[in-house]
Design a protein around this motif. Structure first.
Motif, PDB file in Angstrom:
ATOM      1  N   VAL A 198      50.919  46.098  75.235  1.00  0.00           N
ATOM      2  CA  VAL A 198      50.754  46.685  76.817  1.00  0.00           C
ATOM      3  C   VAL A 198      50.334  45.711  77.731  1.00  0.00           C
ATOM      4  CG1 VAL A 198      49.843  48.213  78.206  1.00  0.00           C
ATOM      5  CG2 VAL A 198      50.586  48.931  76.286  1.00  0.00           C
ATOM      6  N   ALA A 241      53.267  43.051  78.712  1.00  0.00           N
ATOM      7  CA  ALA A 241      54.098  43.778  79.377  1.00  0.00           C
ATOM      8  C   ALA A 241      55.352  43.293  79.640  1.00  0.00           C
ATOM      9  CB  ALA A 241      53.436  43.821  80.923  1.00  0.00           C
ATOM     10  N   GLN A 265      58.877  42.224  80.605  1.00  0.00           N
ATOM     11  CA  GLN A 265      59.725  43.198  81.507  1.00  0.00           C
ATOM     12  C   GLN A 265      61.135  43.214  80.961  1.00  0.00           C
ATOM     13  OE1 GLN A 265      58.585  44.686  84.493  1.00  0.00           O
ATOM     14  NE2 GLN A 265      56.782  44.352  82.917  1.00  0.00           N
ATOM     15  N   GLU A 276      52.610  53.704  79.339  1.00  0.00           N
ATOM     16  CA  GLU A 276      52.401  52.245  79.774  1.00  0.00           C
ATOM     17  C   GLU A 276      53.653  51.139  80.259  1.00  0.00           C
ATOM     18  OE1 GLU A 276      49.375  51.490  80.504  1.00  0.00           O
ATOM     19  OE2 GLU A 276      48.408  53.082  79.746  1.00  0.00           O
ATOM     20  N   LEU A 277      54.418  51.455  79.211  1.00  0.00           N
ATOM     21  CA  LEU A 277      55.777  50.642  79.268  1.00  0.00           C
ATOM     22  C   LEU A 277      56.987  51.513  79.823  1.00  0.00           C
ATOM     23  CD1 LEU A 277      55.457  48.522  76.096  1.00  0.00           C
ATOM     24  CD2 LEU A 277      54.594  47.863  78.390  1.00  0.00           C
TER      25      LEU A 277
END
Length: 299
Positions: free
Chosen positions: A176, A179, A181, A233-234
């Motif tokens: 997380v 992150a 993208q 979270e994602l």
């Protein structure tokens, strides 16, 4: 800012493409190429006749090595972004990479899985991958060429294999924090080998229930809990779950195939010397022998 150390070979290799596809936000890269005594000998320093010859060979090799690192760095960044630092390390590749990773306090150490130039080079790089996977204090990304995804802008589909231990769950926090993208799809999976569970059922008939069925239901619920936690979270990632009844390595292969994934994510316990040396049979096997790239998370 996420600090990432990238080790490259004579060619940038799949690690550059995979990092671009993962697209870690706010990443700061340092790209390095390692030279050892063998590199200078292969270049001809052993047959040098004068100190000037030696100096010329060393200077040329160092310049070419720095150019390799800088060229790979340029490929990593998008238009308008500053170019990463390119540098040359000296000594045994594993030791040099681990020292630099510790000195920079990087969060991620990223390398290619293997050379393709010769069997001896591949064997050397295999030992480097093994040494980095076992010795790093940081998370490690080991990249292999993808037969599924060839373009740098294609999103990453991945499998997170978990045993639902406390450490594996904490490693999700690292994912997380990273992150990525470019991660578009994640399959959360665990294995409940059918043959092993059948043994438990046979040995405990007096319970009057199917222990194997209870274990599978419990693992499915835990998979769902992990998926729901990650989805919060994602938010840009599509997340699904799967439970397999095959032995763990077969289960991972099936999960990668089901998800059309070319990245396996696993947790590797932990930070002590003993934990780093043992790493975990699943993580180590996949890092060294698996068909896909692997992201080994440490927390």
């Amino acid at each position: 800012m996420m600090q990432i150390l990238v080790g490259v070979d004579q060619q940038p290799g799949p690690v550059v493409s995979l990092l671009k596809r993962l697209h870690f936000p706010y990443a700061h890269y340092e790209v390095v190429h390692t030279l050892s005594a063998g590199d200078y000998l292969s270049y001809g320093i052993e047959g040098a006749r004068t100190p000037d010859d030696v100096e010329r060979i060393v200077s040329t090799e160092n310049r070419q090595a720095r150019q390799l690192a800088e060229n790979a760095g340029r490929l990593l960044v998008r238009e308008g972004e500053p170019h990463p630092v390119g540098d040359v390390l000296f000594g045994h590749p594993t030791e040099a990479l681990l020292r630099r990773a510790d000195s920079l306090r990087v969060e991620l150490l990223a390398i290619n899985a293997s050379h393709t130039h010769s069997e001896s080079a591949a064997a050397l790089t295999g030992s480097v991958a093994r040494g980095v996977a076992m010795g790093a204090h940081q998370s490690v990304l080991i990249a292999r060429p993808s037969v599924l995804f060839q373009a740098d802008d294609q999103p990453v589909r991945a499998v997170f294999a978990t045993d639902h231990s406390d450490y594996a769950n904490r490693c999700l926090e690292t994912l997380v924090d990273f992150a990525p993208q470019g991660l578009s799809h994640l399959l959360v999976t665990t294995a409940a080998p059918e043959k092993e569970l059948e043994v438990v059922d046979r040995e405990l008939p007096e319970l009057g229930i199917s222990v194997s069925a209870s274990v599978r239901r419990a693992l499915e619920r835990r998979n769902q809990t992990v998926a729901h936690s990650l989805a919060r979270e994602l938010t840009h990632v599509s997340i699904e779950t799967a439970l397999y009844t095959q032995p763990i390595h077969e289960a991972i292969e099936r999960a990668l195939d089901q998800a059309s994934a070319d990245l396996l994510i696993v947790g590797a316990k932990g930070h002590s010397l003993l934990e780093r040396l043992t790493l975990g049979s699943v993580s180590l096997h996949q890092a060294l022998s698996g068909p896909s790239s692997v992201l080994i998370l440490r927390h």
